[in-house]
Design a protein around this motif. Structure first.
Motif, PDB file in Angstrom:
ATOM      1  N   ARG A  36      81.311 -73.260 -23.758  1.00  0.00           N
ATOM      2  CA  ARG A  36      79.947 -73.791 -23.770  1.00  0.00           C
ATOM      3  C   ARG A  36      79.129 -73.188 -22.626  1.00  0.00           C
ATOM      4  N   TYR A  37      79.770 -73.086 -21.447  1.00  0.00           N
ATOM      5  CA  TYR A  37      79.079 -72.511 -20.294  1.00  0.00           C
ATOM      6  C   TYR A  37      78.702 -71.049 -20.560  1.00  0.00           C
ATOM      7  N   ALA A  38      79.650 -70.290 -21.119  1.00  0.00           N
ATOM      8  CA  ALA A  38      79.389 -68.883 -21.422  1.00  0.00           C
ATOM      9  C   ALA A  38      78.270 -68.742 -22.438  1.00  0.00           C
ATOM     10  N   HIS A  39      78.264 -69.606 -23.441  1.00  0.00           N
ATOM     11  CA  HIS A  39      77.217 -69.551 -24.463  1.00  0.00           C
ATOM     12  C   HIS A  39      75.847 -69.856 -23.852  1.00  0.00           C
ATOM     13  N   THR A  40      75.819 -70.867 -22.967  1.00  0.00           N
ATOM     14  CA  THR A  40      74.553 -71.234 -22.321  1.00  0.00           C
ATOM     15  C   THR A  40      74.022 -70.081 -21.488  1.00  0.00           C
ATOM     16  N   ARG A  41      74.918 -69.421 -20.710  1.00  0.00           N
ATOM     17  CA  ARG A  41      74.502 -68.292 -19.890  1.00  0.00           C
ATOM     18  C   ARG A  41      73.989 -67.146 -20.758  1.00  0.00           C
ATOM     19  N   TYR A  42      74.638 -66.951 -21.894  1.00  0.00           N
ATOM     20  CA  TYR A  42      74.222 -65.871 -22.793  1.00  0.00           C
ATOM     21  C   TYR A  42      72.835 -66.148 -23.369  1.00  0.00           C
ATOM     22  N   VAL A  43      72.579 -67.398 -23.747  1.00  0.00           N
ATOM     23  CA  VAL A  43      71.265 -67.765 -24.290  1.00  0.00           C
ATOM     24  C   VAL A  43      70.182 -67.542 -23.251  1.00  0.00           C
ATOM     25  N   TYR A  44      70.445 -67.998 -22.003  1.00  0.00           N
ATOM     26  CA  TYR A  44      69.458 -67.799 -20.934  1.00  0.00           C
ATOM     27  C   TYR A  44      69.230 -66.314 -20.671  1.00  0.00           C
ATOM     28  N   SER A  45      70.320 -65.541 -20.696  1.00  0.00           N
ATOM     29  CA  SER A  45      70.211 -64.110 -20.422  1.00  0.00           C
ATOM     30  C   SER A  45      69.366 -63.410 -21.475  1.00  0.00           C
ATOM     31  N   THR A  46      69.628 -63.668 -22.743  1.00  0.00           N
ATOM     32  CA  THR A  46      68.871 -63.019 -23.810  1.00  0.00           C
ATOM     33  C   THR A  46      67.430 -63.508 -23.829  1.00  0.00           C
ATOM     34  N   ALA A  47      67.211 -64.756 -23.426  1.00  0.00           N
ATOM     35  CA  ALA A  47      65.841 -65.273 -23.373  1.00  0.00           C
ATOM     36  C   ALA A  47      65.041 -64.517 -22.322  1.00  0.00           C
ATOM     37  N   ASP A  48      65.671 -64.255 -21.162  1.00  0.00           N
ATOM     38  CA  ASP A  48      65.000 -63.485 -20.121  1.00  0.00           C
ATOM     39  C   ASP A  48      64.681 -62.082 -20.594  1.00  0.00           C
ATOM     40  N   GLN A  49      65.628 -61.454 -21.299  1.00  0.00           N
ATOM     41  CA  GLN A  49      65.401 -60.113 -21.817  1.00  0.00           C
ATOM     42  C   GLN A  49      64.240 -60.110 -22.797  1.00  0.00           C
ATOM     43  N   ALA A  50      64.168 -61.147 -23.613  1.00  0.00           N
ATOM     44  CA  ALA A  50      63.080 -61.243 -24.592  1.00  0.00           C
ATOM     45  C   ALA A  50      61.734 -61.312 -23.890  1.00  0.00           C
ATOM     46  N   ARG A  51      61.679 -61.977 -22.736  1.00  0.00           N
ATOM     47  CA  ARG A  51      60.430 -62.068 -21.977  1.00  0.00           C
ATOM     48  C   ARG A  51      59.999 -60.696 -21.486  1.00  0.00           C
ATOM     49  N   LEU A  52      60.964 -59.877 -21.082  1.00  0.00           N
ATOM     50  CA  LEU A  52      60.635 -58.549 -20.582  1.00  0.00           C
ATOM     51  C   LEU A  52      60.161 -57.631 -21.699  1.00  0.00           C
ATOM     52  N   TYR A  53      60.811 -57.696 -22.843  1.00  0.00           N
ATOM     53  CA  TYR A  53      60.534 -56.755 -23.927  1.00  0.00           C
ATOM     54  C   TYR A  53      59.526 -57.280 -24.937  1.00  0.00           C
ATOM     55  N   ASN A  54      58.802 -58.315 -24.568  1.00  0.00           N
ATOM     56  CA  ASN A  54      57.798 -58.880 -25.451  1.00  0.00           C
ATOM     57  C   ASN A  54      56.410 -58.434 -24.992  1.00  0.00           C
ATOM     58  N   GLY A  55      56.049 -57.207 -25.350  1.00  0.00           N
ATOM     59  CA  GLY A  55      54.754 -56.688 -24.954  1.00  0.00           C
ATOM     60  C   GLY A  55      54.183 -55.786 -26.026  1.00  0.00           C
ATOM     61  N   ALA A  56      53.016 -55.213 -25.741  1.00  0.00           N
ATOM     62  CA  ALA A  56      52.372 -54.324 -26.706  1.00  0.00           C
ATOM     63  C   ALA A  56      53.078 -52.972 -26.730  1.00  0.00           C
ATOM     64  N   GLU A  57      52.992 -52.315 -27.857  1.00  0.00           N
ATOM     65  CA  GLU A  57      53.594 -50.985 -27.960  1.00  0.00           C
ATOM     66  C   GLU A  57      52.800 -49.997 -27.112  1.00  0.00           C
ATOM     67  N   TYR A  58      53.522 -49.143 -26.410  1.00  0.00           N
ATOM     68  CA  TYR A  58      52.898 -48.114 -25.596  1.00  0.00           C
ATOM     69  C   TYR A  58      52.719 -46.856 -26.448  1.00  0.00           C
ATOM     70  N   VAL A  59      51.463 -46.438 -26.622  1.00  0.00           N
ATOM     71  CA  VAL A  59      51.165 -45.275 -27.467  1.00  0.00           C
ATOM     72  C   VAL A  59      51.276 -43.980 -26.676  1.00  0.00           C
ATOM     73  N   GLY A  60      50.832 -43.988 -25.438  1.00  0.00           N
ATOM     74  CA  GLY A  60      50.931 -42.800 -24.613  1.00  0.00           C
ATOM     75  C   GLY A  60      49.777 -41.838 -24.823  1.00  0.00           C
ATOM     76  N   HIS A  61      50.011 -40.562 -24.536  1.00  0.00           N
ATOM     77  CA  HIS A  61      48.972 -39.548 -24.570  1.00  0.00           C
ATOM     78  C   HIS A  61      49.380 -38.391 -25.476  1.00  0.00           C
ATOM     79  N   LEU A  62      48.437 -37.534 -25.761  1.00  0.00           N
ATOM     80  CA  LEU A  62      48.703 -36.404 -26.641  1.00  0.00           C
ATOM     81  C   LEU A  62      49.752 -35.468 -26.025  1.00  0.00           C
ATOM     82  N   PRO A  63      50.724 -35.039 -26.814  1.00  0.00           N
ATOM     83  CA  PRO A  63      51.756 -34.136 -26.277  1.00  0.00           C
ATOM     84  C   PRO A  63      51.223 -32.750 -25.938  1.00  0.00           C
TER      85      PRO A  63
END
Length: 245
Positions: A36-63
């Protein structure tokens, strides 16, 4: 899944092995708690990752634009403090044209543009950037944005690194390239001042001007050859000269 979670699961698995003198029900209870402890830590960990990767797509500049818009031409592994959480071993790009930090999406080929207002600092090899919010009382001459922290003693040295896109028409063809410019600032007594020349730095440190001139001369430091390194060394030497004051 991080090392702590893996360790807990291994401990939980080992608990199923028969051990002389142990109670079977106690083993089962310990195993369930560990899982149960491991599962809880995993949920918190993935939730934090989701916060980081929840943004707008970066289009960048012309190559086709000559050069690259980033502080470095390649992805670098670094650390970013985002929305109060510090993420380590993250691949980063810092776009100096748009002043944005970019990360690759965790499960996709496209890139994510992080929200600048949520970034307090990030670092890649040889660079530590801090986000400064304009404050007319304390950050004289500074605009809101990311600054490369070159020296952080009693005095401070910051660099504002910017790239622009230069466009020219050559033989009826449009040619574009990235141009770089860096602005330097010294923090003294809680205030920041823009500096550019050797004179501007020495004038800011006027109470130790003779000492600093001697230091430059004896150490053969050529301001024009490497302005950035010279500014940092002068700030360090100023702090050393005034340490007992």
């Amino acid at each position: 899944m991080n090392r702590i979670i893996v360790l807990v699961i291994l401990i939980a698995m080992s608990a199923v092995c028969p051990v002389f003198g142990q109670n079977a029900s106690a083993d089962s209870s310990f195993r369930e708690q560990a899982v149960r402890y491991a599962h809880t830590r995993y949920v918190y960990s993935t939730a934090d990752q989701a916060r980081l990767y929840n943004g707008a797509e970066y289009v960048g500049h012309l190559p086709s634009i000559k050069g690259y818009p980033y502080v470095d031409s390649l992805w670098r592994v670094g650390t970013v403090t985002y929305d109060g959480v510090t993420y380590e071993n993250i691949r980063l790009l810092y776009d100096l044209v748009d002043d944005v930090v970019v990360v690759p999406h965790i499960d996709s080929v496209y890139r994510i543009q992080l929200q600048g207002i949520k970034i307090s600092r990030f670092s890649i090899p040889n660079h530590t950037f801090v986000r400064i919010v304009r404050d007319t009382a304390h950050n004289v001459g500074l605009r809101t944005g990311f600054y490369d922290q070159l020296y952080d003693g009693r005095s401070k040295v910051l660099a504002r690194r910017i790239k622009t896109i230069n466009t020219e028409l050559v033989q009826n063809a449009v040619k574009e390239e990235y141009l770089s410019v860096t602005y330097y600032y010294i923090g003294k007594n809680g205030l920041f001042y823009p500096v550019k020349s050797k004179r501007s730095v020495l004038n800011l440190f006027a109470d130790q001007k003779k000492v600093l001139r001697k230091y430059l001369r004896e150490n053969r430091i050529k301001f024009a050859k490497d302005r950035e390194a010279a500014i940092v060394k002068l700030a360090q030497q100023y702090d050393e000269a005034t340490r007992s004051l």
